[in-house]
Design a protein around this motif. Structure first.
Motif, PDB file in Angstrom:
ATOM      1  N   LYS A  18       0.789  -1.301  -0.110  1.00  0.00           N
ATOM      2  CA  LYS A  18      -0.129   0.065   0.131  1.00  0.00           C
ATOM      3  C   LYS A  18       1.005   1.415  -0.036  1.00  0.00           C
ATOM      4  O   LYS A  18       0.557   2.121  -0.608  1.00  0.00           O
ATOM      5  CB  LYS A  18      -0.940  -0.054   1.325  1.00  0.00           C
ATOM      6  N   SER A  37      -0.043  10.543   8.840  1.00  0.00           N
ATOM      7  CA  SER A  37      -0.858  10.377  10.080  1.00  0.00           C
ATOM      8  C   SER A  37       0.301  10.687  11.318  1.00  0.00           C
ATOM      9  O   SER A  37       1.295  10.638  11.060  1.00  0.00           O
ATOM     10  CB  SER A  37      -1.017   8.844   9.935  1.00  0.00           C
ATOM     11  N   ARG A  41       3.644   4.614  17.461  1.00  0.00           N
ATOM     12  CA  ARG A  41       4.986   3.709  17.075  1.00  0.00           C
ATOM     13  C   ARG A  41       6.253   4.180  17.056  1.00  0.00           C
ATOM     14  O   ARG A  41       6.345   5.299  16.423  1.00  0.00           O
ATOM     15  CB  ARG A  41       4.489   2.501  16.079  1.00  0.00           C
ATOM     16  N   TYR A  53       5.339   9.529   8.885  1.00  0.00           N
ATOM     17  CA  TYR A  53       4.462   9.784  10.017  1.00  0.00           C
ATOM     18  C   TYR A  53       5.039  10.928  10.932  1.00  0.00           C
ATOM     19  O   TYR A  53       6.059  11.573  10.708  1.00  0.00           O
ATOM     20  CB  TYR A  53       4.478   8.429  10.896  1.00  0.00           C
ATOM     21  N   TYR A  81      -2.822   5.413  15.950  1.00  0.00           N
ATOM     22  CA  TYR A  81      -2.634   6.069  14.616  1.00  0.00           C
ATOM     23  C   TYR A  81      -3.922   7.102  14.307  1.00  0.00           C
ATOM     24  O   TYR A  81      -4.986   6.634  14.707  1.00  0.00           O
ATOM     25  CB  TYR A  81      -2.811   5.148  13.436  1.00  0.00           C
ATOM     26  N   ASP A 101      -3.812   6.592   3.700  1.00  0.00           N
ATOM     27  CA  ASP A 101      -3.409   5.091   3.969  1.00  0.00           C
ATOM     28  C   ASP A 101      -3.887   4.735   5.159  1.00  0.00           C
ATOM     29  O   ASP A 101      -2.973   5.230   6.249  1.00  0.00           O
ATOM     30  CB  ASP A 101      -2.073   5.026   3.536  1.00  0.00           C
TER      31      ASP A 101
HETATM   32  P1  5GP Z   1       2.443   0.598   9.760  1.00  0.00           P
HETATM   33  O1  5GP Z   1       2.742   0.635  11.132  1.00  0.00           O
HETATM   34  O2  5GP Z   1       2.765  -0.370   9.121  1.00  0.00           O
HETATM   35  O3  5GP Z   1       2.860   1.853   9.069  1.00  0.00           O
HETATM   36  O4  5GP Z   1       0.772   0.764   9.658  1.00  0.00           O
HETATM   37  C1  5GP Z   1      -0.096  -0.072  10.234  1.00  0.00           C
HETATM   38  C2  5GP Z   1      -1.473   0.341   9.822  1.00  0.00           C
HETATM   39  O5  5GP Z   1      -1.862   1.574  10.351  1.00  0.00           O
HETATM   40  C3  5GP Z   1      -1.713   0.329   8.301  1.00  0.00           C
HETATM   41  O6  5GP Z   1      -2.935  -0.585   8.245  1.00  0.00           O
HETATM   42  C4  5GP Z   1      -2.062   1.779   8.164  1.00  0.00           C
HETATM   43  O7  5GP Z   1      -2.998   1.852   6.996  1.00  0.00           O
HETATM   44  C5  5GP Z   1      -2.693   2.045   9.373  1.00  0.00           C
HETATM   45  N1  5GP Z   1      -2.627   3.497   9.694  1.00  0.00           N
HETATM   46  C6  5GP Z   1      -1.575   4.332   9.125  1.00  0.00           C
HETATM   47  N2  5GP Z   1      -2.234   5.730   9.492  1.00  0.00           N
HETATM   48  C7  5GP Z   1      -3.289   5.747   9.977  1.00  0.00           C
HETATM   49  C8  5GP Z   1      -4.113   6.678  10.419  1.00  0.00           C
HETATM   50  O8  5GP Z   1      -3.862   7.871  10.516  1.00  0.00           O
HETATM   51  N3  5GP Z   1      -5.353   5.962  10.959  1.00  0.00           N
HETATM   52  C9  5GP Z   1      -5.666   4.711  11.019  1.00  0.00           C
HETATM   53  N4  5GP Z   1      -6.855   4.506  11.471  1.00  0.00           N
HETATM   54  N5  5GP Z   1      -4.901   3.912  10.558  1.00  0.00           N
HETATM   55  C10 5GP Z   1      -3.643   4.274  10.012  1.00  0.00           C
END
Ligand code: 5GP
Length: 202
Positions: A18, A37, A41, A53, A81, A101
């Protein structure tokens, strides 16, 4: 007046490609902006503060919720998130398309607030292929793999709530499909009020 921008929400289980697809979208649509976002983490190797992020503490995140500065937020794989509300609103008003995303829970929250948004689910060719991809990422521990696969199964069970399903077998095909969806959505008559006015029909 400018036509409001399109809110494009992309969800996919982790390991579906993605982030690569979202990056490709932003570089191909000059009017599109990526919504960065907030997360609690820790940054992964190579991730940049403010670009991948906004890495914040749990306390800071909770303050943002309290001050109503997030359009949505969710707890994913044990971390918070959230989507900054101000960036989203500002860009949509200026006619910029915004790509989000986000996970399924966050997407469903936005569906209520932004019914005009488009919801795209990016899926792997099969669950076993996703399992192979997640296990191949060597940095993932056994516990992480298990957690991600359980969550992926749950998320893929929610495909029915999305407008579009794109299978990411080959990135170039998935990208072409997502691009076509966006072009078609932007051509809809009910999103073209300003373009119609410019036709000077009277
Ligand atoms: P990663 O830690 O692998 O970057 O993301 C983990 C999950 O968090 C992914 O499914 C991503 O789409 C979701 N994610 C990233 N940013 C946000 C956000 O702002 N809001 C929500 N609800 N999910 C998010």
């Amino acid at each position: 007046m400018t036509e409001p921008g399109l809110l494009i929400i992309i969800s996919a289980p982790s390991g579906t490609g993605k982030s690569t697809l979202c990056r490709k979208l932003i570089s191909n649509f000059p009017s599109a902006r990526y919504s960065v976002s907030l997360t609690t983490r820790a940054p992964r190797r190579g991730e940049v503060q403010g670009k991948d992020y906004f890495f914040v503490s749990k306390n800071e995140f909770k303050q943002k919720i309290k001050r109503d500065e997030l359009a949505e937020w969710a707890l994913v794989h044990g971390h918070y998130y959230g989507t900054p509300k101000d960036f989203l609103k500002r860009n949509l008003l200026r006619g910029k398309d915004v790509v989000l995303d986000i996970d399924v829970r966050g997407a469903m929250k936005l569906k209520k607030k932004y019914p005009q948004a488009i919801f795209i689910f990016l899926a792997p060719p099969s669950f076993s292929e996703l399992e192979r991809r997640i296990k191949w990422r060597k940095r993932n521990s056994e516990a992480t793999i298990k957690k991600r696969l359980t969550n992926a199964r749950w998320e893929m069970g929610r495909i029915g709530s999305y407008d579009y399903l794109v299978i990411n077998d080959r990135l170039v095909d998935a990208f072409t499909q997502v691009k076509s969806i966006i072009v078609a959505e932007k051509s809809k008559v009910n999103r073209s009020e300003e373009k119609i006015k410019k036709l000077n029909l009277i």
